[in-house]
Design a protein around this motif. Structure first.
Motif, PDB file in Angstrom:
ATOM      1  N   VAL A  34     -10.529  -5.902  -1.133  1.00 28.99           N
ATOM      2  CA  VAL A  34     -10.503  -5.044   0.053  1.00 28.99           C
ATOM      3  C   VAL A  34      -9.280  -4.128   0.015  1.00 28.99           C
ATOM      4  N   ALA A  35      -8.148  -4.651  -0.432  1.00 31.90           N
ATOM      5  CA  ALA A  35      -6.931  -3.844  -0.532  1.00 31.90           C
ATOM      6  C   ALA A  35      -7.126  -2.693  -1.514  1.00 31.90           C
ATOM      7  N   GLN A  36      -7.684  -2.970  -2.673  1.00 31.73           N
ATOM      8  CA  GLN A  36      -7.899  -1.914  -3.675  1.00 31.73           C
ATOM      9  C   GLN A  36      -8.892  -0.871  -3.166  1.00 31.73           C
ATOM     10  N   TYR A  37      -9.936  -1.324  -2.502  1.00 33.38           N
ATOM     11  CA  TYR A  37     -10.901  -0.404  -1.901  1.00 33.38           C
ATOM     12  C   TYR A  37     -10.214   0.460  -0.838  1.00 33.38           C
ATOM     13  N   SER A  38      -9.397  -0.158   0.002  1.00 34.93           N
ATOM     14  CA  SER A  38      -8.690   0.575   1.059  1.00 34.93           C
ATOM     15  C   SER A  38      -7.793   1.650   0.459  1.00 34.93           C
ATOM     16  N   LYS A  43      -8.451   5.806   1.052  1.00 31.88           N
ATOM     17  CA  LYS A  43      -7.235   6.646   1.025  1.00 31.88           C
ATOM     18  C   LYS A  43      -6.093   6.139   1.890  1.00 31.88           C
ATOM     19  N   PHE A  44      -5.993   4.809   2.071  1.00 39.20           N
ATOM     20  CA  PHE A  44      -4.841   4.241   2.755  1.00 39.20           C
ATOM     21  C   PHE A  44      -3.762   4.021   1.696  1.00 39.20           C
ATOM     22  N   LEU A  68      -1.476  -0.486   7.205  1.00 40.69           N
ATOM     23  CA  LEU A  68      -1.669   0.578   6.234  1.00 40.69           C
ATOM     24  C   LEU A  68      -1.695   1.935   6.930  1.00 40.69           C
ATOM     25  N   TYR A  69      -1.369   2.981   6.146  1.00 38.89           N
ATOM     26  CA  TYR A  69      -1.408   4.343   6.672  1.00 38.89           C
ATOM     27  C   TYR A  69      -2.025   5.264   5.637  1.00 38.89           C
ATOM     28  N   SER A  70      -2.856   6.183   6.114  1.00 43.51           N
ATOM     29  CA  SER A  70      -3.450   7.213   5.259  1.00 43.51           C
ATOM     30  C   SER A  70      -2.837   8.562   5.624  1.00 43.51           C
ATOM     31  N   ASN A  74      -4.410  10.752   8.374  1.00 48.52           N
ATOM     32  CA  ASN A  74      -3.505  10.494   9.494  1.00 48.52           C
ATOM     33  C   ASN A  74      -4.053   9.360  10.366  1.00 48.52           C
ATOM     34  N   GLU A  75      -4.401   8.253   9.680  1.00 51.51           N
ATOM     35  CA  GLU A  75      -4.935   7.083  10.367  1.00 51.51           C
ATOM     36  C   GLU A  75      -4.197   5.838   9.935  1.00 51.51           C
ATOM     37  N   ARG A  76      -4.256   4.843  10.806  1.00 52.89           N
ATOM     38  CA  ARG A  76      -3.690   3.533  10.499  1.00 52.89           C
ATOM     39  C   ARG A  76      -4.821   2.508  10.430  1.00 52.89           C
ATOM     40  N   LEU A  77      -4.594   1.486   9.622  1.00 50.44           N
ATOM     41  CA  LEU A  77      -5.539   0.387   9.473  1.00 50.44           C
ATOM     42  C   LEU A  77      -4.741  -0.901   9.375  1.00 50.44           C
TER      43      LEU A  77
END
Length: 158
Positions: A34-38, A43-44, A68-70, A74-77
């Motif tokens: 999931v981390a690698q996909y994110s 684009k995080f 996480l931040y993209s 300009n989004e957080r996860l």
């Protein structure tokens, strides 16, 4: 969140929005995937924080938290993983190199083991330190007194 559920199915335990921030609870066994996909697909590109919470009365005592931040979106996860006592979790250092020291700090303070970490050892405390200070059942006064007596040869003023 729908893309995560479609891609990982039962590996996504829960997902919701809180103040326009997606929070996704991930199965321990799928964190690295999931981390690698994110990082790559979603684009995080920045791991802003990796920490844990201790809930001693829960069946799964620890909650590992990755913020996480993209830059592009300009989004957080927020990714969360529930861990039982002694359950290791995969290192995400291969997805975000900044995880290296964050995972070491989490190991040092909570005792969470990150499998595949290139140098998992204490970061803030001496190697001989006993216990994990951010666990809710940690007795800081007992540890502090013993360490001061053994290493400084004096009695603690606590």
């Amino acid at each position: 969140m729908k893309r995560f559920k479609a891609r990982f199915g039962e590996g996504i335990r829960e997902a919701w929005l809180d103040r326009n921030q997606a929070i996704v609870v991930v199965a321990r066994e799928q964190l690295l995937e999931v981390a690698q996909y994110s990082r790559v697909e979603e684009k995080f590109d920045m791991l802003t924080d990796l920490t844990a919470g201790d809930w001693p009365k829960r069946e799964k005592r620890f909650e590992l938290i990755l913020n996480l931040y993209s830059f592009e979106k300009n989004e957080r996860l927020r990714l969360k993983v529930q861990l039982g006592e002694g359950e290791p979790v995969a290192s995400v250092e291969s997805a975000w190199p900044t995880a290296n020291w964050m995972e070491r700090e989490c190991f040092d303070m909570f005792g969470i083991v990150f499998e595949g970490h290139p140098n998992l050892k204490r970061l803030l405390l001496p190697e001989e330190w006993q216990g994990y200070p951010l666990r809710k059942d940690y007795d800081i006064l007992q540890q502090d007194e013993a360490w001061i007596r053994e290493n400084l040869g004096i009695e603690s003023g606590q």
